[in-house]
Design an enzyme around this catalytic site. Structure first.
Site, short mmCIF file in Angstrom:
data_model
loop_
_atom_site.label_atom_id
_atom_site.label_comp_id
_atom_site.label_asym_id
_atom_site.label_seq_id
_atom_site.Cartn_x
_atom_site.Cartn_y
_atom_site.Cartn_z
N THR A 125 36.11 35.59 43.68
CA THR A 125 36.38 35.06 45.02
C THR A 125 35.29 35.49 46.01
O THR A 125 34.68 36.56 45.84
CB THR A 125 37.76 35.59 45.49
OG1 THR A 125 37.87 35.40 46.90
CG2 THR A 125 37.94 37.07 45.22
N ASP A 126 35.13 34.72 47.07
CA ASP A 126 34.19 35.11 48.13
C ASP A 126 34.68 36.35 48.88
O ASP A 126 33.91 36.99 49.60
CB ASP A 126 33.92 33.95 49.11
CG ASP A 126 35.17 33.44 49.82
OD1 ASP A 126 36.28 33.91 49.50
OD2 ASP A 126 35.03 32.58 50.71
N GLU A 127 35.98 36.68 48.70
CA GLU A 127 36.52 37.83 49.44
C GLU A 127 35.89 39.15 48.99
O GLU A 127 36.02 40.16 49.68
CB GLU A 127 38.04 37.88 49.30
CG GLU A 127 38.69 36.65 49.90
CD GLU A 127 40.19 36.75 50.08
OE1 GLU A 127 40.69 37.86 50.32
OE2 GLU A 127 40.84 35.71 49.97
N TYR A 153 43.63 43.36 47.38
CA TYR A 153 43.31 42.19 46.53
C TYR A 153 41.81 42.07 46.31
O TYR A 153 41.33 42.03 45.16
CB TYR A 153 43.84 40.90 47.17
CG TYR A 153 43.24 39.63 46.59
CD1 TYR A 153 43.53 39.24 45.29
CD2 TYR A 153 42.36 38.83 47.34
CE1 TYR A 153 42.97 38.09 44.74
CE2 TYR A 153 41.79 37.68 46.79
CZ TYR A 153 42.10 37.31 45.50
OH TYR A 153 41.53 36.18 44.96
N LYS A 157 39.45 42.48 42.87
CA LYS A 157 38.59 41.42 42.33
C LYS A 157 37.14 41.91 42.22
O LYS A 157 36.44 41.62 41.25
CB LYS A 157 38.65 40.17 43.21
CG LYS A 157 39.99 39.46 43.23
CD LYS A 157 40.41 38.86 41.91
CE LYS A 157 39.59 37.66 41.49
NZ LYS A 157 40.10 37.07 40.22
N1 NAD Z 1 43.34 30.22 45.55
C1 NAD Z 1 42.11 30.36 46.05
O1 NAD Z 1 41.80 29.83 47.12
C2 NAD Z 1 41.07 31.17 45.28
C3 NAD Z 1 39.77 31.20 45.77
C4 NAD Z 1 38.79 31.90 45.04
C5 NAD Z 1 39.15 32.53 43.87
N2 NAD Z 1 40.43 32.51 43.42
C6 NAD Z 1 40.73 33.18 42.15
O2 NAD Z 1 41.11 32.15 41.24
C7 NAD Z 1 42.07 32.63 40.32
C8 NAD Z 1 43.28 31.74 40.34
O3 NAD Z 1 43.82 31.69 41.65
P1 NAD Z 1 45.13 30.84 41.97
O4 NAD Z 1 45.14 30.60 43.42
O5 NAD Z 1 45.22 29.71 41.03
O6 NAD Z 1 46.25 31.91 41.60
P2 NAD Z 1 47.81 31.73 41.34
O7 NAD Z 1 48.46 32.92 41.94
O8 NAD Z 1 48.25 30.36 41.76
O9 NAD Z 1 47.93 31.78 39.75
C9 NAD Z 1 47.75 32.94 39.01
C10 NAD Z 1 48.26 32.69 37.59
O10 NAD Z 1 48.00 33.87 36.82
C11 NAD Z 1 49.16 34.16 36.05
N3 NAD Z 1 49.17 35.62 35.80
C12 NAD Z 1 49.34 36.61 36.70
N4 NAD Z 1 49.31 37.80 36.08
C13 NAD Z 1 49.11 37.55 34.76
C14 NAD Z 1 48.95 38.38 33.62
N5 NAD Z 1 49.04 39.71 33.71
N6 NAD Z 1 48.73 37.79 32.43
C15 NAD Z 1 48.65 36.43 32.31
N7 NAD Z 1 48.80 35.60 33.36
C16 NAD Z 1 49.01 36.16 34.56
C17 NAD Z 1 50.33 33.70 36.91
O11 NAD Z 1 51.50 33.51 36.14
C18 NAD Z 1 49.76 32.42 37.51
O12 NAD Z 1 50.02 31.32 36.66
C19 NAD Z 1 42.37 34.08 40.74
O13 NAD Z 1 41.64 34.93 39.92
C20 NAD Z 1 41.88 34.15 42.18
O14 NAD Z 1 41.44 35.45 42.48
C21 NAD Z 1 41.41 31.84 44.11
#
Ligand code: NAD
Length: 339
Positions: A125-127, A153, A157
């Site tokens: 993430t950009d965070e 968080y 990351k």
């Molecule tokens: N949402 C955003 O805007 C954004 C932006 C940049 C990066 N990200 C990164 O992208 C990734 C996905 O983000 P998202 O928004 O889809 O998240 P989300 O919270 O919607 O989904 C996370 C998924 O991971 C699964 N999970 C959690 N713990 C687990 C474990 N121990 N073992 C197996 N599965 C597990 C959950 O059941 C869920 O399906 C993350 O790594 C996040 O840091 C998200």
């Protein structure tokens, strides 16, 4: 090609699975997901019958389960989306973020070393870069910007990113990392800003905005993020980090007002609540490296993406109504009541 997508029952992971099954019809895609509160099997219902797809329930922190996954599926590539992803929850309970986001990443990479893979891709993430001042529009995050995190968080990351680069340097593991800005689109869990505001507005409920709503995020349509990861997996990107962003900085309050306008709701629904602790002011990505190296550019304009997203939430009410009727209600009360 066998690709394991961890966290594929969540927001971005599920969209990535749909993208890969559509564009690489001969690939086998295996979703490995623990199904935490954020994971939803109904999200994947439209691909469950696809012979190129398999779902396995499991925890990335569970070495035995991860070993079994590798022995059964012989993955060529791992794309790790699995994470605890909500900043507010990390402020309430940091330890699960360290467990899943850092230790889970290490367990996956240990299995990659043991069984061999062609690429381990970490979805970051950009965070990890912290935040930028509101009054310096000239400043953007590049891949050289030092990691400087604010929340449990983002610290988890960033720690995972450091472990990924350590495994690359120390053990020669083939890795790549993408650091993306805020995503929006279908299947976004209704605790996050855009779906929260859509769902509340549809119920004529207050729209809780942190502080004065002046925090700026760089919004990217989720499909554009998925295309970028696809390109990184297929490019000569071993050992590389790529920033992914939408060139689309917007203040939170402007997003909320736009949602009110599209849904024909009054801005009087907006209620300002006590700001998030340590709230990052502004994120802004310079994605010129991925554009230069791989030819990626964001394709969906925000005006179109937000209309598509709102329409999706209007047409898929059963998806989010199931979610908000359950445990999420307790979380919502804790976060926003008496704030
Ligand atoms: N949402 C955003 O805007 C954004 C932006 C940049 C990066 N990200 C990164 O992208 C990734 C996905 O983000 P998202 O928004 O889809 O998240 P989300 O919270 O919607 O989904 C996370 C998924 O991971 C699964 N999970 C959690 N713990 C687990 C474990 N121990 N073992 C197996 N599965 C597990 C959950 O059941 C869920 O399906 C993350 O790594 C996040 O840091 C998200």
């Amino acid at each position: 090609m066998n690709i394991v997508v961890t966290g594929g029952a969540g927001f971005i992971g599920s969209n990535f699975i749909f993208h890969m099954l559509k564009t690489h019809k001969d690939y086998r895609i295996i979703c490995f997901d623990k199904l935490t509160y954020a994971g939803n099997l109904s999200t994947l219902s439209k691909v469950m019958e696809n012979p190129q797809f398999a779902f396995i329930r499991g925890d990335i922190c569970d070495r035995k389960a991860v070993d079994e996954l590798f022995q059964k599926e012989h993955p060529d590539i791992i794309v790790n989306f699995a994470a605890e992803s909500h900043v507010d929850r990390s402020i309430e309970q940091p330890d699960i973020f360290l467990q899943t986001n850092v230790m889970g990443t290490v367990v996956l990479m240990d299995a990659c070393r043991k069984y061999g893979i062609t690429r381990y891709h970490q979805v970051s993430t950009d965070e990890v870069y912290g935040d930028l001042p509101l009054d310096r529009p000239d400043m953007l995050f590049t891949e050289q910007t030092p990691l400087h995190t604010s929340s449990p968080y983002s610290a988890s990351k960033a720690s995972a990113d450091l472990m990924v680069m350590a495994y690359h340097r120390t053990y020669g593991l083939p890795v790549s990392i993408s650091r993306c800005s805020n995503n929006y689109g279908p299947y976004h869990f209704p605790e996050k800003l855009i779906p929260l505001m859509i769902v509340n507005a549809l119920h004529d409920k207050p729209l809780p905005v942190y502080g004065e709503g002046l925090n700026v995020r760089d919004w990217l349509y989720v499909e554009d993020h998925c295309k970028a990861i696809d390109m990184i997996l297929h490019g000569q990107c071993n050992g590389e980090v790529y920033n992914i962003g939408g060139h689309n900085e917007m203040k939170n309050i402007d997003i909320v007002k736009l949602i009110c306008k599209h849904l024909g709701k009054s801005e009087d629904l907006i209620t300002y609540v006590t700001d998030r602790k340590g709230h990052d002011l502004r994120y802004a990505i310079d994605p010129s490296k991925i554009t230069r190296d791989l030819g990626w550019c964001p394709e969906t304009k925000f005006e179109d993406g937000i209309k598509k997203t709102i329409q999706w939430y209007l047409e898929h009410q059963e998806w989010w109504r199931d979610i908000i009727s359950g445990e999420y209600q307790n979380y919502y009360k804790k976060m926003y009541e008496n704030r």
